[in-house]
Design a protein around this motif. Structure first.
Motif, PDB file in Angstrom:
ATOM      1  N   VAL A 104      16.028 -39.366 -20.361  1.00 37.37           N
ATOM      2  CA  VAL A 104      14.602 -39.377 -20.026  1.00 37.37           C
ATOM      3  C   VAL A 104      14.350 -38.400 -18.886  1.00 37.37           C
ATOM      4  O   VAL A 104      13.432 -37.582 -18.948  1.00 37.37           O
ATOM      5  N   LEU A 105      15.178 -38.450 -17.864  1.00 40.10           N
ATOM      6  CA  LEU A 105      14.990 -37.580 -16.703  1.00 40.10           C
ATOM      7  C   LEU A 105      15.144 -36.112 -17.071  1.00 40.10           C
ATOM      8  O   LEU A 105      14.557 -35.239 -16.431  1.00 40.10           O
ATOM      9  N   ARG A 106      15.919 -35.831 -18.110  1.00 41.56           N
ATOM     10  CA  ARG A 106      16.106 -34.448 -18.579  1.00 41.56           C
ATOM     11  C   ARG A 106      15.034 -34.017 -19.559  1.00 41.56           C
ATOM     12  O   ARG A 106      14.976 -32.868 -19.969  1.00 41.56           O
ATOM     13  N   GLY A 107      14.195 -34.979 -19.977  1.00 38.24           N
ATOM     14  CA  GLY A 107      13.159 -34.655 -20.944  1.00 38.24           C
ATOM     15  C   GLY A 107      13.622 -34.641 -22.379  1.00 38.24           C
ATOM     16  O   GLY A 107      12.963 -34.036 -23.235  1.00 38.24           O
ATOM     17  N   THR A 108      14.739 -35.299 -22.650  1.00 35.51           N
ATOM     18  CA  THR A 108      15.293 -35.316 -24.010  1.00 35.51           C
ATOM     19  C   THR A 108      15.563 -36.745 -24.476  1.00 35.51           C
ATOM     20  O   THR A 108      16.692 -37.093 -24.810  1.00 35.51           O
ATOM     21  N   PRO A 109      14.542 -37.581 -24.493  1.00 31.08           N
ATOM     22  CA  PRO A 109      14.758 -38.967 -24.953  1.00 31.08           C
ATOM     23  C   PRO A 109      14.995 -39.029 -26.459  1.00 31.08           C
ATOM     24  O   PRO A 109      14.773 -38.055 -27.168  1.00 31.08           O
ATOM     25  N   ASP A 110      15.431 -40.191 -26.900  1.00 36.12           N
ATOM     26  CA  ASP A 110      15.726 -40.373 -28.322  1.00 36.12           C
ATOM     27  C   ASP A 110      14.453 -40.496 -29.163  1.00 36.12           C
ATOM     28  O   ASP A 110      14.398 -40.035 -30.304  1.00 36.12           O
ATOM     29  N   TYR A 111      13.455 -41.156 -28.608  1.00 38.52           N
ATOM     30  CA  TYR A 111      12.246 -41.468 -29.383  1.00 38.52           C
ATOM     31  C   TYR A 111      10.999 -41.158 -28.567  1.00 38.52           C
ATOM     32  O   TYR A 111      10.977 -41.346 -27.342  1.00 38.52           O
ATOM     33  N   TRP A 112       9.947 -40.762 -29.284  1.00 37.94           N
ATOM     34  CA  TRP A 112       8.651 -40.444 -28.689  1.00 37.94           C
ATOM     35  C   TRP A 112       7.540 -41.218 -29.374  1.00 37.94           C
ATOM     36  O   TRP A 112       7.590 -41.454 -30.586  1.00 37.94           O
ATOM     37  N   GLY A 113       6.521 -41.550 -28.592  1.00 35.64           N
ATOM     38  CA  GLY A 113       5.299 -42.064 -29.170  1.00 35.64           C
ATOM     39  C   GLY A 113       4.347 -40.923 -29.477  1.00 35.64           C
ATOM     40  O   GLY A 113       4.589 -39.773 -29.109  1.00 35.64           O
ATOM     41  N   GLN A 114       3.245 -41.275 -30.142  1.00 38.08           N
ATOM     42  CA  GLN A 114       2.278 -40.254 -30.572  1.00 38.08           C
ATOM     43  C   GLN A 114       1.392 -39.773 -29.427  1.00 38.08           C
ATOM     44  O   GLN A 114       0.841 -38.677 -29.486  1.00 38.08           O
ATOM     45  N   GLY A 115       1.235 -40.593 -28.433  1.00 38.14           N
ATOM     46  CA  GLY A 115       0.443 -40.185 -27.275  1.00 38.14           C
ATOM     47  C   GLY A 115      -0.932 -40.818 -27.225  1.00 38.14           C
ATOM     48  O   GLY A 115      -1.492 -41.231 -28.253  1.00 38.14           O
ATOM     49  N   THR A 116      -1.469 -40.880 -26.014  1.00 43.43           N
ATOM     50  CA  THR A 116      -2.827 -41.363 -25.796  1.00 43.43           C
ATOM     51  C   THR A 116      -3.496 -40.433 -24.792  1.00 43.43           C
ATOM     52  O   THR A 116      -2.882 -40.018 -23.803  1.00 43.43           O
ATOM     53  N   GLN A 117      -4.758 -40.088 -25.047  1.00 43.64           N
ATOM     54  CA  GLN A 117      -5.475 -39.127 -24.219  1.00 43.64           C
ATOM     55  C   GLN A 117      -6.036 -39.811 -22.973  1.00 43.64           C
ATOM     56  O   GLN A 117      -6.687 -40.857 -23.066  1.00 43.64           O
ATOM     57  N   VAL A 118      -5.790 -39.183 -21.836  1.00 39.69           N
ATOM     58  CA  VAL A 118      -6.399 -39.602 -20.575  1.00 39.69           C
ATOM     59  C   VAL A 118      -7.224 -38.429 -20.060  1.00 39.69           C
ATOM     60  O   VAL A 118      -6.708 -37.321 -19.902  1.00 39.69           O
ATOM     61  N   THR A 119      -8.508 -38.686 -19.828  1.00 42.47           N
ATOM     62  CA  THR A 119      -9.407 -37.653 -19.317  1.00 42.47           C
ATOM     63  C   THR A 119     -10.046 -38.161 -18.029  1.00 42.47           C
ATOM     64  O   THR A 119     -10.662 -39.230 -18.025  1.00 42.47           O
ATOM     65  N   VAL A 120      -9.868 -37.390 -16.963  1.00 46.25           N
ATOM     66  CA  VAL A 120     -10.439 -37.744 -15.668  1.00 46.25           C
ATOM     67  C   VAL A 120     -11.528 -36.735 -15.346  1.00 46.25           C
ATOM     68  O   VAL A 120     -11.247 -35.557 -15.101  1.00 46.25           O
ATOM     69  N   SER A 121     -12.761 -37.193 -15.384  1.00 51.74           N
ATOM     70  CA  SER A 121     -13.885 -36.288 -15.206  1.00 51.74           C
ATOM     71  C   SER A 121     -15.118 -37.058 -14.773  1.00 51.74           C
ATOM     72  O   SER A 121     -15.301 -38.219 -15.159  1.00 51.74           O
ATOM     73  N   SER A 122     -15.941 -36.402 -13.972  1.00 50.19           N
ATOM     74  CA  SER A 122     -17.215 -37.013 -13.587  1.00 50.19           C
ATOM     75  C   SER A 122     -18.315 -36.581 -14.544  1.00 50.19           C
ATOM     76  O   SER A 122     -19.471 -37.003 -14.386  1.00 50.19           O
TER      77      SER A 122
END
Length: 122
Positions: A104-122
């Motif tokens: 994980v620390l190297r950025g090479t995990p076994d599995y990934w999720g699809q992701g969720t969008q986070v938007t920070v904006s006024s």
């Protein structure tokens, strides 16, 4: 079949908070290290936070003191509590799982999720 399903993303104003969740299936969750990565448009994916199977946490310098990673082995779920959000936190956040936290620390995990969008904006 391994699945990592993220939830909790959305639009929030600067200074606000969000809690991301990632529910895992198909793995023996309690033995896996878990991580949260993010990728903003035009930027490389970066590690945000990681937690070992024993509960030890690591954070990117940019989120220390604002984000907290935690896990609930009874629910096969890892969380990312994000406070004092900034516009530069805007990204797609991905959950990741691996047996060895070094991956994980190297950025090479076994599995990934699809992701969720986070938007920070006024």
């Amino acid at each position: 079949q391994v699945q990592l399903v993220e939830s909790g993303g959305g639009l929030v104003q600067p200074g606000g908070s969000l809690r991301l969740s990632c529910e895992a299936s198909g793995i023996i969750f309690r033995i896996y290290a878990m991580g949260w990565f993010r990728q903003a448009p035009g930027k490389q994916r970066e590690l945000v936070a990681a937690v070992s199977n024993g509960g030890s946490a690591n954070y990117a310098d940019s989120v220390k003191g604002r984000f907290t990673i935690s896990r609930d082995n009874g629910k096969n779920t890892v969380y990312l509590q994000m406070n004092s959000l900034k516009p530069e936190d805007t990204a797609v956040y991905h959950c990741a799982a691996t047996v060895n936290i070094r991956d994980v620390l190297r950025g090479t995990p076994d599995y990934w999720g699809q992701g969720t969008q986070v938007t920070v904006s006024s």
